[in-house]
Design a protein around this motif. Sequence first.
Motif, PDB file in Angstrom:
ATOM      1  N   GLY A   1       0.813  -1.215   0.000  1.00 51.45           N
ATOM      2  CA  GLY A   1       0.000   0.000   0.000  1.00 51.45           C
ATOM      3  C   GLY A   1       0.843   1.259   0.000  1.00 51.45           C
ATOM      4  O   GLY A   1       0.403   2.317   0.449  1.00 51.45           O
ATOM      5  N   ALA A   2       2.058   1.149  -0.507  1.00 52.99           N
ATOM      6  CA  ALA A   2       2.957   2.299  -0.607  1.00 52.99           C
ATOM      7  C   ALA A   2       3.325   2.494  -2.070  1.00 52.99           C
ATOM      8  O   ALA A   2       3.211   1.574  -2.878  1.00 52.99           O
ATOM      9  N   VAL A   3       3.779   3.698  -2.398  1.00 53.34           N
ATOM     10  CA  VAL A   3       4.112   4.011  -3.785  1.00 53.34           C
ATOM     11  C   VAL A   3       5.546   4.512  -3.870  1.00 53.34           C
ATOM     12  O   VAL A   3       5.971   5.338  -3.079  1.00 53.34           O
ATOM     13  N   ALA A   4       6.259   3.988  -4.841  1.00 49.52           N
ATOM     14  CA  ALA A   4       7.597   4.468  -5.190  1.00 49.52           C
ATOM     15  C   ALA A   4       7.606   4.671  -6.701  1.00 49.52           C
ATOM     16  O   ALA A   4       6.733   4.165  -7.413  1.00 49.52           O
ATOM     17  N   ILE A   5       8.587   5.374  -7.176  1.00 50.64           N
ATOM     18  CA  ILE A   5       8.697   5.678  -8.597  1.00 50.64           C
ATOM     19  C   ILE A   5       9.874   4.891  -9.170  1.00 50.64           C
ATOM     20  O   ILE A   5      10.997   5.016  -8.673  1.00 50.64           O
ATOM     21  N   PRO A   6       9.628   4.073 -10.196  1.00 47.95           N
ATOM     22  CA  PRO A   6      10.755   3.371 -10.825  1.00 47.95           C
ATOM     23  C   PRO A   6      11.695   4.393 -11.466  1.00 47.95           C
ATOM     24  O   PRO A   6      11.256   5.352 -12.072  1.00 47.95           O
ATOM     25  N   THR A   7      12.981   4.177 -11.325  1.00 44.26           N
ATOM     26  CA  THR A   7      13.924   5.159 -11.872  1.00 44.26           C
ATOM     27  C   THR A   7      14.394   4.834 -13.272  1.00 44.26           C
ATOM     28  O   THR A   7      15.015   5.677 -13.909  1.00 44.26           O
ATOM     29  N   ASN A   8      14.109   3.636 -13.776  1.00 43.80           N
ATOM     30  CA  ASN A   8      14.634   3.282 -15.093  1.00 43.80           C
ATOM     31  C   ASN A   8      14.183   4.258 -16.170  1.00 43.80           C
ATOM     32  O   ASN A   8      14.866   4.443 -17.161  1.00 43.80           O
ATOM     33  N   VAL A   9      13.057   4.923 -15.965  1.00 49.33           N
ATOM     34  CA  VAL A   9      12.542   5.876 -16.952  1.00 49.33           C
ATOM     35  C   VAL A   9      13.418   7.137 -17.059  1.00 49.33           C
ATOM     36  O   VAL A   9      13.293   7.887 -18.021  1.00 49.33           O
ATOM     37  N   PHE A  10      14.288   7.350 -16.098  1.00 50.36           N
ATOM     38  CA  PHE A  10      15.153   8.523 -16.100  1.00 50.36           C
ATOM     39  C   PHE A  10      16.519   8.250 -16.740  1.00 50.36           C
ATOM     40  O   PHE A  10      17.362   9.139 -16.807  1.00 50.36           O
ATOM     41  N   TYR A  11      16.736   7.024 -17.173  1.00 47.39           N
ATOM     42  CA  TYR A  11      18.016   6.630 -17.745  1.00 47.39           C
ATOM     43  C   TYR A  11      17.892   6.411 -19.247  1.00 47.39           C
ATOM     44  O   TYR A  11      16.880   5.877 -19.715  1.00 47.39           O
ATOM     45  N   LEU A  12      18.910   6.779 -19.984  1.00 45.82           N
ATOM     46  CA  LEU A  12      18.950   6.506 -21.409  1.00 45.82           C
ATOM     47  C   LEU A  12      18.894   4.991 -21.633  1.00 45.82           C
ATOM     48  O   LEU A  12      18.187   4.499 -22.495  1.00 45.82           O
ATOM     49  N   ASN A  13      19.657   4.259 -20.835  1.00 46.42           N
ATOM     50  CA  ASN A  13      19.621   2.799 -20.837  1.00 46.42           C
ATOM     51  C   ASN A  13      18.858   2.370 -19.584  1.00 46.42           C
ATOM     52  O   ASN A  13      19.371   2.488 -18.475  1.00 46.42           O
ATOM     53  N   ALA A  14      17.638   1.882 -19.748  1.00 44.80           N
ATOM     54  CA  ALA A  14      16.766   1.541 -18.617  1.00 44.80           C
ATOM     55  C   ALA A  14      17.411   0.549 -17.658  1.00 44.80           C
ATOM     56  O   ALA A  14      17.128   0.566 -16.456  1.00 44.80           O
ATOM     57  N   GLU A  15      18.281  -0.291 -18.141  1.00 43.08           N
ATOM     58  CA  GLU A  15      18.966  -1.259 -17.278  1.00 43.08           C
ATOM     59  C   GLU A  15      19.780  -0.574 -16.180  1.00 43.08           C
ATOM     60  O   GLU A  15      19.955  -1.128 -15.104  1.00 43.08           O
TER      61      GLU A  15
END
Length: 99
Positions: free
Chosen positions: A74-88
């Motif tokens: 019931g908590a929310v975090a934001i994935p960071t892969n969207v902020f990288y040129l290479n999602a990995e």
Amino acid sequence: MQWAVAVALRAPDSYYVELKRDYMEKKAIFVEGLKVLGFKVFPPSGTYFVIVDHTPFDMENDIAFCEYLIKEVGAVAIPTNVFYLNAEDGKNLVRFTFC
């Protein structure tokens, strides 16, 4: 937005002193809580986002971890892969906010 800026420019200095103090207190509590939970934490210097390494929780990637948090905790975090040129490059990190 311009109206909001005009109001903000007229706010007394004490407002900003209190706002900074409030955010610093929230950050300290939040960062310590994340450490206690087992995250490797990267405390921010100038934002209300806290980046953490989620790998101690053995999830495939940041998206899987964020989905788990929503569905099971019931908590929310934001994935960071969207902020990288290479999602990995961002797959082991997520960000939380303490504002």
